[in-house]
Motif scaffolding. Structure first.
Motif, short mmCIF file in Angstrom:
data_model
loop_
_atom_site.label_atom_id
_atom_site.label_comp_id
_atom_site.label_asym_id
_atom_site.label_seq_id
_atom_site.Cartn_x
_atom_site.Cartn_y
_atom_site.Cartn_z
N ALA A 1 13.33 -0.31 1.52
CA ALA A 1 14.11 0.04 0.00
C ALA A 1 12.94 0.66 -0.29
O ALA A 1 12.77 1.34 -1.58
N GLY A 2 11.43 0.43 0.57
CA GLY A 2 10.43 1.26 -0.46
C GLY A 2 9.24 1.16 -0.64
O GLY A 2 8.63 1.95 -0.99
N ASP A 3 9.34 0.04 -0.80
CA ASP A 3 7.97 -1.11 -1.63
C ASP A 3 7.05 -0.19 0.06
O ASP A 3 6.86 -1.00 1.37
N GLN A 4 5.49 0.11 -0.42
CA GLN A 4 4.30 -0.13 0.40
C GLN A 4 3.75 -1.54 1.09
O GLN A 4 3.53 -1.52 2.01
N VAL B 1 -5.80 -4.84 -5.48
CA VAL B 1 -6.95 -4.02 -6.62
C VAL B 1 -6.51 -2.61 -6.17
O VAL B 1 -6.08 -1.48 -6.46
N ASN B 2 -6.79 -2.90 -4.17
CA ASN B 2 -6.64 -1.25 -3.75
C ASN B 2 -5.59 -0.48 -3.92
O ASN B 2 -4.99 0.42 -3.75
N ALA B 3 -4.11 -1.51 -3.69
CA ALA B 3 -3.24 -0.93 -3.79
C ALA B 3 -2.76 -0.22 -4.77
O ALA B 3 -2.47 0.64 -5.00
N ALA B 4 -2.60 -0.90 -5.71
CA ALA B 4 -2.80 -0.52 -6.77
C ALA B 4 -3.29 0.79 -7.76
O ALA B 4 -2.91 1.91 -7.85
N ILE C 1 4.18 -1.70 -4.97
CA ILE C 1 4.00 -2.89 -5.15
C ILE C 1 5.70 -3.67 -5.07
O ILE C 1 5.58 -3.44 -6.26
N GLY C 2 5.93 -4.24 -4.45
CA GLY C 2 7.43 -5.20 -4.48
C GLY C 2 6.57 -7.43 -4.55
O GLY C 2 5.63 -7.29 -3.40
#
Ligand code: GTP
Ligand code: MG
Length: 380
Positions: A107-110, A183-186, A192-193
């Motif tokens: 659905a597109g969450d990384q 933290v790095n993803a944000a 983020i899912g």
């Protein structure tokens, strides 16, 4: 869509469970109808678990560096899937949740985080100190500082697209790796899912050491945000100190029947000087991180770059120094004029001392900030 999936399992002495987890992972891939592989990453097991994992059909990876994060870094580098799924080798995560993770990825969450709090936590699976103290405190702090919006930041079951790996900028070797990833993803603005996962009682012995590993997470969260460790506390102390100094400069003040005088002014001088030092350390740390491209440019620094230049810093510092010097000069002149009589000018002298010190600090910290930019910048 039939993307290739790599399930990566770090394993340190998990002989009781690793083979059955590998089997469970292979079945989960089969049931989800995807091609894939199961990797087990070892870096120091002494109980034969790597051999058991290989016998159960896992691809075995040996990582030289010790630690949970190091094991994952080795595993990610070796994984061939388009999607990487993370889980423990201790049997605690129910891998039946795999399709839910893949659905969110499609659905597109990384990055997809499992949430044990949204799923079911078996009795005895998580010690109460972790469930009600460690996890809420560390997750809460992580979300206050980094606004990730993730409710179970330490969940070990996750999935992400391999092509998001460069943006995740993962380095940390220990358990704090779990925080670094969220933290790095944000920070990178990844989508983020979250999906519920069930948490079962692990087999074998836990490798998580409450105090040392809790501290590794905590120190990571602090060290990674110069804004919260230095800039905000420094600014608050500086402003409070300046307030005390300026209010008391004309004379003592009575508040609620209490007399506030020179001693509070001395405290103000202390707070202002300490606050300014902390503030500048924060600016150095931030500038260094951005210059070395360890952190993206943020709003604070962007505003600062717009209003601040070396020349402005030098001019402001010199002006403040001269104000302080002028005040001290006036005191000295009055002393001479009185024929070196008794002197009681502690208030302005204290103010002048702080002005001169701050002025000098501003001059040299401006030089230092621009030294970082000049000397540390990578060649174009
Ligand atoms: N290769 C490797 N694996 C590790 C290391 N430390 C932990 N692990 C593995 O990483 C996973 C997570 O560690 P756990 O001990 O389960 O930590 P946890 O899940 O936070 O704590 P529990 O709830 O007690 O299971 C497990 O599969 C461990 O075997 C390590 O230094 N190297
Ligand atoms: Mg575990």
């Amino acid at each position: 869509m039939s993307e290739r999936v790599s399930i990566v399992l770090p394993c340190l002495n998990e002989i009781a469970t690793v083979a059955s987890v590998v089997t469970e992972a292979k079945e989960a891939l089969c049931r989800a109808g995807v091609e894939g592989e199961v990797l087990v990453v070892d870096n120091g097991s002494t109980d034969g678990s790597p051999e058991a994992a290989a016998a159960a059909g896992a691809r075995l990876i040996h990582e030289r560096r010790r630690g949970y994060g190091a094991a994952y870094l080795g595993g990610f580098a070796a994984a061939s899937g388009d999607v990487i799924v993370m889980a423990d080798a201790d049997g605690s995560y129910d891998l039946a949740a795999l399709p839910a993770f893949l659905e969110r990825i499609r659905a597109g969450d990384q990055l997809v985080m499992g949430s044990r709090f949204q799923g079911h936590i078996a009795r005895g699976a998580m010690p109460w100190t972790h469930r009600y103290i460690g996890s809420p405190v560390l997750s809460g702090l992580l979300n206050v500082l980094y606004r990730t919006g993730v409710d179970d930041a330490h969940c070990g079951m996750r999935a992400f697209r391999r092509d998001a790996l460069p943006e995740l900028r993962l380095h940390m070797p220990g358990m704090e790796f779990a925080s670094e990833m969220v933290v790095n993803a944000a920070r990178a603005g990844l989508r983020i899912g979250e999906v519920p996962v069930d948490y079962r009682v692990r087999g074998g012995r836990s490798k998580l050491r409450t105090v040392p590993d809790g501290w590794r997470h905590l120190r990571f969260l602090m060290l990674y945000s110069p804004t919260h460790l230095f800039l905000l506390p420094g600014l608050v102390l500086l402003l409070l100190g300046l307030l005390f100094l300026l209010i008391l400069l004309p004379g003592p003040v009575v508040v609620l029947g209490r007399l506030f005088d020179i001693h509070v002014m001395v405290l103000g001088a202390l707070l202002a000087l300490v606050g300014f030092q902390i503030l500048t350390i924060g600016l150095y740390a931030k500038t260094l991180a951005v210059t070395l491209r360890l952190q993206p440019m943020d709003r604070t620094l962007r505003v600062l770059r717009r209003v601040f230049s070396l020349e402005r810093g030098l001019a402001a510092g010199a002006a403040l120094f001269l104000i302080g010097f002028g005040v001290d000069f006036g005191i000295a002149a009055r002393w001479v004029a009185s024929g070196f009589g008794p002197l009681n000018e502690v208030r302005p002298a204290l103010f002048a001392l702080v002005a001169m010190l701050l002025g000098m600090q501003i001059v040299f910290s401006s030089f230092f900030l621009f030294t970082i930019e000049l000397q540390v910048r990578e060649p174009a």
